[in-house]
Design a protein around this motif. Structure first.
Motif, PDB file in Angstrom:
ATOM      1  N   LEU A  31      20.634  32.807  31.462  1.00 39.81           N
ATOM      2  CA  LEU A  31      20.993  34.222  31.350  1.00 39.81           C
ATOM      3  C   LEU A  31      20.177  35.061  32.327  1.00 39.81           C
ATOM      4  O   LEU A  31      20.708  35.917  33.040  1.00 39.81           O
ATOM      5  CB  LEU A  31      20.762  34.701  29.916  1.00 39.81           C
ATOM      6  N   PHE A  32      18.880  34.788  32.388  1.00 37.55           N
ATOM      7  CA  PHE A  32      18.007  35.528  33.299  1.00 37.55           C
ATOM      8  C   PHE A  32      18.364  35.218  34.755  1.00 37.55           C
ATOM      9  O   PHE A  32      18.402  36.121  35.596  1.00 37.55           O
ATOM     10  CB  PHE A  32      16.540  35.201  33.014  1.00 37.55           C
ATOM     11  N   ASP A  33      18.646  33.972  35.054  1.00 35.47           N
ATOM     12  CA  ASP A  33      19.027  33.600  36.412  1.00 35.47           C
ATOM     13  C   ASP A  33      20.299  34.324  36.834  1.00 35.47           C
ATOM     14  O   ASP A  33      20.394  34.805  37.966  1.00 35.47           O
ATOM     15  CB  ASP A  33      19.214  32.088  36.516  1.00 35.47           C
ATOM     16  N   ALA A  34      21.266  34.422  35.931  1.00 33.53           N
ATOM     17  CA  ALA A  34      22.498  35.144  36.247  1.00 33.53           C
ATOM     18  C   ALA A  34      22.207  36.612  36.538  1.00 33.53           C
ATOM     19  O   ALA A  34      22.782  37.200  37.465  1.00 33.53           O
ATOM     20  CB  ALA A  34      23.495  35.009  35.089  1.00 33.53           C
ATOM     21  N   GLN A  35      21.311  37.210  35.776  1.00 33.91           N
ATOM     22  CA  GLN A  35      20.952  38.618  36.001  1.00 33.91           C
ATOM     23  C   GLN A  35      20.262  38.784  37.342  1.00 33.91           C
ATOM     24  O   GLN A  35      20.567  39.705  38.103  1.00 33.91           O
ATOM     25  CB  GLN A  35      20.037  39.103  34.875  1.00 33.91           C
ATOM     26  N   VAL A  36      19.343  37.895  37.653  1.00 39.66           N
ATOM     27  CA  VAL A  36      18.615  37.961  38.920  1.00 39.66           C
ATOM     28  C   VAL A  36      19.579  37.759  40.090  1.00 39.66           C
ATOM     29  O   VAL A  36      19.490  38.457  41.103  1.00 39.66           O
ATOM     30  CB  VAL A  36      17.476  36.915  38.939  1.00 39.66           C
ATOM     31  N   ARG A  50       9.566  41.630  42.484  1.00 41.04           N
ATOM     32  CA  ARG A  50      10.410  42.813  42.261  1.00 41.04           C
ATOM     33  C   ARG A  50      11.787  42.427  41.751  1.00 41.04           C
ATOM     34  O   ARG A  50      12.349  43.101  40.880  1.00 41.04           O
ATOM     35  CB  ARG A  50      10.550  43.621  43.540  1.00 41.04           C
ATOM     36  N   LEU A  51      12.331  41.348  42.294  1.00 37.41           N
ATOM     37  CA  LEU A  51      13.638  40.890  41.856  1.00 37.41           C
ATOM     38  C   LEU A  51      13.602  40.504  40.383  1.00 37.41           C
ATOM     39  O   LEU A  51      14.468  40.886  39.604  1.00 37.41           O
ATOM     40  CB  LEU A  51      14.070  39.698  42.707  1.00 37.41           C
ATOM     41  N   PHE A  52      12.560  39.776  39.977  1.00 35.04           N
ATOM     42  CA  PHE A  52      12.414  39.383  38.580  1.00 35.04           C
ATOM     43  C   PHE A  52      12.184  40.606  37.697  1.00 35.04           C
ATOM     44  O   PHE A  52      12.708  40.688  36.593  1.00 35.04           O
ATOM     45  CB  PHE A  52      11.274  38.388  38.411  1.00 35.04           C
ATOM     46  N   LEU A  57      14.168  44.211  33.552  1.00 34.47           N
ATOM     47  CA  LEU A  57      14.426  45.568  33.080  1.00 34.47           C
ATOM     48  C   LEU A  57      15.897  45.773  32.733  1.00 34.47           C
ATOM     49  O   LEU A  57      16.221  46.427  31.726  1.00 34.47           O
ATOM     50  CB  LEU A  57      13.978  46.588  34.123  1.00 34.47           C
ATOM     51  N   LEU A  58      16.792  45.226  33.527  1.00 37.52           N
ATOM     52  CA  LEU A  58      18.217  45.365  33.253  1.00 37.52           C
ATOM     53  C   LEU A  58      18.601  44.617  31.973  1.00 37.52           C
ATOM     54  O   LEU A  58      19.393  45.124  31.160  1.00 37.52           O
ATOM     55  CB  LEU A  58      19.047  44.868  34.426  1.00 37.52           C
ATOM     56  N   LEU A  59      18.026  43.453  31.746  1.00 38.55           N
ATOM     57  CA  LEU A  59      18.286  42.734  30.494  1.00 38.55           C
ATOM     58  C   LEU A  59      17.720  43.505  29.296  1.00 38.55           C
ATOM     59  O   LEU A  59      18.367  43.606  28.265  1.00 38.55           O
ATOM     60  CB  LEU A  59      17.687  41.327  30.537  1.00 38.55           C
ATOM     61  N   ASP A  61      17.344  46.682  29.119  1.00 40.64           N
ATOM     62  CA  ASP A  61      18.220  47.829  28.915  1.00 40.64           C
ATOM     63  C   ASP A  61      19.468  47.432  28.139  1.00 40.64           C
ATOM     64  O   ASP A  61      19.900  48.170  27.245  1.00 40.64           O
ATOM     65  CB  ASP A  61      18.609  48.433  30.275  1.00 40.64           C
ATOM     66  N   GLU A  62      20.039  46.287  28.442  1.00 44.19           N
ATOM     67  CA  GLU A  62      21.205  45.816  27.692  1.00 44.19           C
ATOM     68  C   GLU A  62      20.860  45.589  26.229  1.00 44.19           C
ATOM     69  O   GLU A  62      21.672  45.869  25.348  1.00 44.19           O
ATOM     70  CB  GLU A  62      21.725  44.515  28.307  1.00 44.19           C
ATOM     71  N   LEU A  63      19.679  45.083  25.949  1.00 47.10           N
ATOM     72  CA  LEU A  63      19.267  44.830  24.561  1.00 47.10           C
ATOM     73  C   LEU A  63      18.976  46.118  23.817  1.00 47.10           C
ATOM     74  O   LEU A  63      19.170  46.184  22.602  1.00 47.10           O
ATOM     75  CB  LEU A  63      18.038  43.916  24.536  1.00 47.10           C
ATOM     76  N   ALA A  64      18.494  47.117  24.538  1.00 44.96           N
ATOM     77  CA  ALA A  64      18.167  48.385  23.896  1.00 44.96           C
ATOM     78  C   ALA A  64      19.448  49.139  23.658  1.00 44.96           C
ATOM     79  O   ALA A  64      19.655  49.902  22.812  1.00 44.96           O
ATOM     80  CB  ALA A  64      17.221  49.201  24.782  1.00 44.96           C
TER      81      ALA A  64
END
Length: 64
Positions: A31-36, A50-52, A57-59, A61-64
């Motif tokens: 899941l994290f690899d797909a986001q990155v 920075r990429l990580f 942060l985007l993941l 944000d989705e959870l929040a």
């Protein structure tokens, strides 16, 4: 304690986890690899840290 090899942004990392949690950790890493990968496609390779960070942060944000 188990150890699995996860791949994120083309690099392999050894990560420890509780016995029996190996597949869950592999799923989370995927899941994290797909986001990155998505972030890198949008903004380019910013450097791994920075990429990580942006991916995490985007993941979050989705959870929040």
């Amino acid at each position: 304690m188990a150890e699995v090899q996860v791949r994120v942004n083309g690099r392999v990392y050894a990560v420890g986890c509780e016995d029996g949690q190996e597949q869950h950790l592999l799923d989370l890493a995927a899941l994290f690899d797909a986001q990155v990968t998505q972030v890198a496609g949008q903004v380019g390779q910013l450097g791994e840290t920075r990429l990580f960070l942006l991916g995490a942060l985007l993941l979050a944000d989705e959870l929040a």
